[in-house]
Structure formats: structure tokens, C-alpha cells
Design a protein around this motif. Structure first.
Motif, PDB file in Angstrom:
ATOM      1  N   ASP A   1       0.840  -1.191   0.000  1.00 27.94           N
ATOM      2  CA  ASP A   1       0.000   0.000   0.000  1.00 27.94           C
ATOM      3  C   ASP A   1       0.882   1.251   0.000  1.00 27.94           C
ATOM      4  O   ASP A   1       2.087   1.189   0.271  1.00 27.94           O
ATOM      5  CB  ASP A   1      -0.926  -0.008   1.233  1.00 27.94           C
ATOM      6  N   ASP A   2       0.259   2.371  -0.329  1.00 24.66           N
ATOM      7  CA  ASP A   2       0.888   3.677  -0.266  1.00 24.66           C
ATOM      8  C   ASP A   2       1.475   3.877   1.145  1.00 24.66           C
ATOM      9  O   ASP A   2       0.771   3.688   2.133  1.00 24.66           O
ATOM     10  CB  ASP A   2      -0.242   4.697  -0.533  1.00 24.66           C
ATOM     11  N   PRO A   3       2.765   4.278   1.251  1.00 25.42           N
ATOM     12  CA  PRO A   3       3.396   4.403   2.589  1.00 25.42           C
ATOM     13  C   PRO A   3       2.622   5.279   3.566  1.00 25.42           C
ATOM     14  O   PRO A   3       2.590   4.982   4.763  1.00 25.42           O
ATOM     15  CB  PRO A   3       4.759   5.013   2.265  1.00 25.42           C
ATOM     16  N   SER A   4       1.966   6.317   3.081  1.00 29.43           N
ATOM     17  CA  SER A   4       1.239   7.188   4.020  1.00 29.43           C
ATOM     18  C   SER A   4      -0.024   6.501   4.546  1.00 29.43           C
ATOM     19  O   SER A   4      -0.485   6.796   5.640  1.00 29.43           O
ATOM     20  CB  SER A   4       0.865   8.512   3.337  1.00 29.43           C
ATOM     21  N   VAL A   5      -0.564   5.572   3.767  1.00 29.91           N
ATOM     22  CA  VAL A   5      -1.749   4.835   4.213  1.00 29.91           C
ATOM     23  C   VAL A   5      -1.337   3.700   5.151  1.00 29.91           C
ATOM     24  O   VAL A   5      -2.051   3.367   6.098  1.00 29.91           O
ATOM     25  CB  VAL A   5      -2.556   4.307   3.003  1.00 29.91           C
ATOM     26  N   VAL A   6      -0.138   3.140   4.891  1.00 32.67           N
ATOM     27  CA  VAL A   6       0.358   2.026   5.715  1.00 32.67           C
ATOM     28  C   VAL A   6       0.349   2.384   7.199  1.00 32.67           C
ATOM     29  O   VAL A   6      -0.071   1.591   8.032  1.00 32.67           O
ATOM     30  CB  VAL A   6       1.782   1.605   5.256  1.00 32.67           C
ATOM     31  N   SER A   7       0.762   3.620   7.509  1.00 32.44           N
ATOM     32  CA  SER A   7       0.830   4.000   8.926  1.00 32.44           C
ATOM     33  C   SER A   7      -0.555   4.128   9.558  1.00 32.44           C
ATOM     34  O   SER A   7      -0.681   4.193  10.768  1.00 32.44           O
ATOM     35  CB  SER A   7       1.589   5.324   9.066  1.00 32.44           C
ATOM     36  N   GLU A   8      -1.592   4.163   8.729  1.00 30.66           N
ATOM     37  CA  GLU A   8      -2.951   4.307   9.268  1.00 30.66           C
ATOM     38  C   GLU A   8      -3.711   2.981   9.348  1.00 30.66           C
ATOM     39  O   GLU A   8      -4.662   2.854  10.111  1.00 30.66           O
ATOM     40  CB  GLU A   8      -3.760   5.281   8.392  1.00 30.66           C
ATOM     41  N   GLY A   9      -3.300   2.017   8.535  1.00 25.35           N
ATOM     42  CA  GLY A   9      -4.033   0.759   8.405  1.00 25.35           C
ATOM     43  C   GLY A   9      -4.133  -0.058   9.683  1.00 25.35           C
ATOM     44  O   GLY A   9      -5.233  -0.409  10.115  1.00 25.35           O
TER      45      GLY A   9
END
Ligand SMILES: *[C@@H]1O[C@H](CO)[C@@H](O)[C@H](O)[C@H]1NC(C)=O
Ligand SMILES: *[C@@H]1O[C@H](CO)[C@@H](O)[C@H](O)[C@H]1NC(C)=O
Ligand SMILES: *[C@@H]1O[C@H](CO)[C@@H](O)[C@H](O)[C@H]1NC(C)=O
Ligand SMILES: *[C@@H]1O[C@H](CO)[C@@H](O)[C@H](O)[C@H]1NC(C)=O
Ligand SMILES: *[C@@H]1O[C@H](CO)[C@@H](O)[C@H](O)[C@H]1NC(C)=O
Ligand SMILES: *[C@@H]1O[C@H](CO)[C@@H](O)[C@H](O)[C@H]1NC(C)=O
Ligand SMILES: *[C@@H]1O[C@H](CO)[C@@H](O)[C@H](O)[C@H]1NC(C)=O
Length: 280
Positions: free
Chosen positions: A152-160
Motif C-alpha cells: 500500500d501507499d506508505p502514508s496509508v500504511v501507517s494508518e491501516g
């Protein structure tokens, strides 16, 4: 490449198997995994077990819908007793729940004809039966399905993962211990969808522990992926970039509360017996 990861609690072992059907984009039903105990050669006296099993599977299929997609029953006496459970994903329709249960009982008889402890995971339902009682006994054996290279997009990874952790905290307190949520990510317009569900024979406390431990055990496998599914014996978690679940459910329409089980101890014996299972 589609990959399956198997985690056995205590002795954490990852089993890597190539997943033949590819990752399902549409919400169609199919078998995700199955687990059969070592085959037994039924002697004549044990054919009673087979008869009881047949009765049990019929009973599960005919009662699951009226029990809101979760049903447990016991058939037979002493050595020929068989315990069975079926759970449908909370959002699927009554007719699809019923069909999925029927299909899973056929697959069980076909894939594991001589086994006495069998688990079958479909995308829409989960079937387990055993000659040993497992009701209310939380087990952490689980399979994760993801695409190893679909990062996934790195910025989304931190939210998942925090999002799914939140879901794990909320789901146990929902009626039916089933919950879905939408994540509005920091990338505008990008959403992620999560689902968590537990079997209703375990307590809410065990449901939470079950979900938390799945996230913990598979953290490195799923943490940076765009879509994944975890199938356990007592709990289930899914994460995806589209709404895979339907909005309303006819299955879960009445109020329900779990019985209060005392906390059960998960022993090393579970890991040992799980290791004896053959994986398919
Ligand atoms: C079942 O029978 C097969 C063939 O007769 C034999 O190879 C196998 O060891 C038997 N399994 C058990 C558990 O007795
Ligand atoms: C369940 O079946 C297994 C395999 O045949 C057997 O070893 C075990 O003793 C059985 N357990 C019970 C409680 O009947
Ligand atoms: C059952 O699943 C199929 C395939 O996804 C879907 O088209 C159908 O609408 C579902 N049935 C009901 C009654 O929701
Ligand atoms: C059940 O199996 C039948 C026959 O293979 C298939 O047509 C149907 O779509 C399956 N239904 C579900 C809900 O899995
Ligand atoms: C896995 O993800 C990669 C990268 O997104 C994609 O090219 C590939 O087709 C996917 N494989 C499957 C089986 O979906
Ligand atoms: C996410 O965005 C939608 C609108 O696109 C909004 O209705 C919803 O309340 C938002 N959810 C959260 C948790 O912020
Ligand atoms: C569910 O409802 C939301 C908003 O109410 C809508 O945007 C979405 O398309 C619906 N999804 C499905 C699968 O029906």
C-alpha cells in the motif's frame, strides 16, 4: 503471488503455500482454506460416528439461518459424539449463508472424509466439527491471505493497522460480535474498509484477545499490504480498498448477547495438536 500464512500459537510457525485461485477482487464465495486431522480408519463400530456426523452437518445447515448465522450442536454419545459449529459472515444474506453452509459440509466430506477434526474456511462461512468438544474454547490458529507484492501507499500504511486495532476494540462489544468500519485516509478520496467478527461461543474478552493476537501475529505480513484476510477458528479480520461487505444484513436482525464463559486457558497442547493437522 498469492500466499497463505499459517500461524500456530505458542510455536509461531509460518506456512507458506501458493494460493491457487488468486486474490478475489469481487465479493464472491470460494474456499479459502481447510484443515483436516490425521485420517482415521473407521472400523465398523465407528460407522456410527459417520452417521452422527451426517446428522450433525444436516442440522447445522438447516438451523444456521434462524440462529442469525451462528449455530452449534452436538450429536451422538460417548466415543461417537460429534461437536459442530458454523458461522456465516455477518453481512451476507440468509440464502447465501444457507448455501455456503451446505457447500462447506460437502467440501468437508470430500476433502477430509476420514478425519474427525475438520475446519473449512469459505469466504462467507466457517465450518468446524470434531469428536472433541471445542465450544467456548478460544483457539488462535489462523490463516492470513494476502498478495505478497501488493504494497500500500506508505502514508496509508501507517494508518491501516491502528485502524484495524480500533476495530478489534469495538467489534467484541457489538451485538453478534460483528463490525465493519470505513477509514478515510489522509490521502484524499482514498478509503480503506475493515471487518472483524468472532464466533459467538467465546466471551467478549476472548474475542478481543483473539483479534488482537491475529494483528500481532501477522503484523509483519499484513502491515504494509493493501488488502488482506485473516481466517481463524474463533475470529476473523478483513481489510481492503473497496467495500467488500454489504450494507444491511437480514441475518443479524435481532438482539443477542453472549453467554458468560469464564476465561479459558489456552495451553501448549493446542499448538501440539494443531501441528499434527495436515494442511491443504
Ligand atoms: C489406515 O489404513 C491405511 C491403509 O490400510 C494404513 O496405511 C494407515 O496406516 C491406517 N491409518 C491408521 C491411523 O490406522
Ligand atoms: C477423537 O478421535 C481421535 C482420533 O481417532 C482419538 O485419538 C481421540 O481419543 C478421540 N477423542 C475422544 C474424546 O473421543
Ligand atoms: C448471494 O451472492 C450473490 C453473489 O455475490 C449475489 O449476487 C446475491 O445477490 C446474493 N444473494 C442475496 C439474496 O443477497
Ligand atoms: C454452492 O455450490 C454451488 C455448486 O457448486 C454453486 O453454484 C453456488 O454458487 C455455491 N454457493 C455458495 C454460496 O457458495
Ligand atoms: C499481486 O499484486 C501485484 C502488484 O500489485 C499484481 O501485479 C499481481 O497481479 C497481484 N497478484 C494477484 C494474484 O492478484
Ligand atoms: C469519512 O468520510 C465520509 C464522507 O466521505 C463521512 O461521511 C464519514 O463520516 C467519514 N468517516 C470518518 C470516520 O471520519
Ligand atoms: C453502502 O452505503 C454507502 C453510504 O450509505 C454507499 O456509499 C455504498 O455504495 C453502499 N455500499 C454497498 C455495497 O451497497
Amino acid at each position: 503471488m498469492q500466499t497463505l500464512y499459517f500461524v500456530v500459537p505458542c510455536v509461531i510457525i509460518f506456512f507458506l503455500l501458493v494460493f491457487p485461485n488468486g486474490f478475489c477482487l469481487a465479493d464472491t464465495n470460494m474456499k479459502s482454506s481447510s484443515q483436516c486431522s490425521q485420517a482415521d480408519n473407521y472400523s465398523d463400530s465407528e460407522s456410527t460416528f459417520q452417521t452422527n456426523l451426517r446428522t450433525l452437518l444436516d442440522s447445522l445447515a438447516s438451523n444456521v439461518v434462524q440462529n442469525h448465522g451462528f449455530y452449534q450442536t452436538i450429536v451422538g454419545k460417548k466415543a461417537n459424539r460429534v461437536y459442530g459449529t458454523v458461522l456465516c459472515r455477518g453481512d451476507i444474506s440468509a440464502s447465501n449463508c444457507s448455501d455456503c453452509t451446505l457447500n462447506s459440509t460437502r467440501v468437508a466430506s470430500n476433502d477430509c472424509p476420514m478425519s474427525k477434526d475438520v475446519s473449512i474456511w469459505f469466504r462467507w462461512c466457517f465450518l468446524r466439527y470434531s469428536n472433541v468438544s471445542f465450544f467456548g474454547d478460544m483457539q488462535q490458529t489462523a490463516v492470513a491471505i494476502t498478495n505478497e507484492t501488493d504494497f500500500d501507499d506508505p502514508s496509508v500504511v501507517s494508518e491501516g493497522l491502528p485502524f484495524m486495532s480500533g476495530l478489534a476494540a469495538v467489534a467484541p462489544d457489538k451485538s453478534f460480535m460483528f463490525h465493519t468500519e470505513v477509514l478515510n485516509t489522509s490521502q484524499s478520496g482514498q478509503k480503506r474498509y475493515g471487518m472483524a467478527q468472532c464466533t459467538r461461543d467465546i466471551s467478549r474478552v476472548d474475542c478481543r484477545r483473539c483479534l488482537d493476537s491475529q494483528l500481532e501475529n501477522f503484523r509483519t505480513v499484513i502491515g504494509n499490504k493493501r488488502r488482506w484476510e485473516i481466517y481463524g477458528s474463533n475470529c476473523f479480520m478483513w481489510y481492503n480498498d473497496y467495500q467488500f461487505y454489504s450494507n444491511g444484513s437480514t441475518l443479524l436482525s435481532a438482539a443477542w448477547r453472549p453467554s458468560s464463559y469464564t476465561t479459558l486457558i489456552i495451553g501448549m497442547t493446542l499448538a501440539v495438536s494443531a501441528a499434527l493437522f495436515m494442511l491443504f
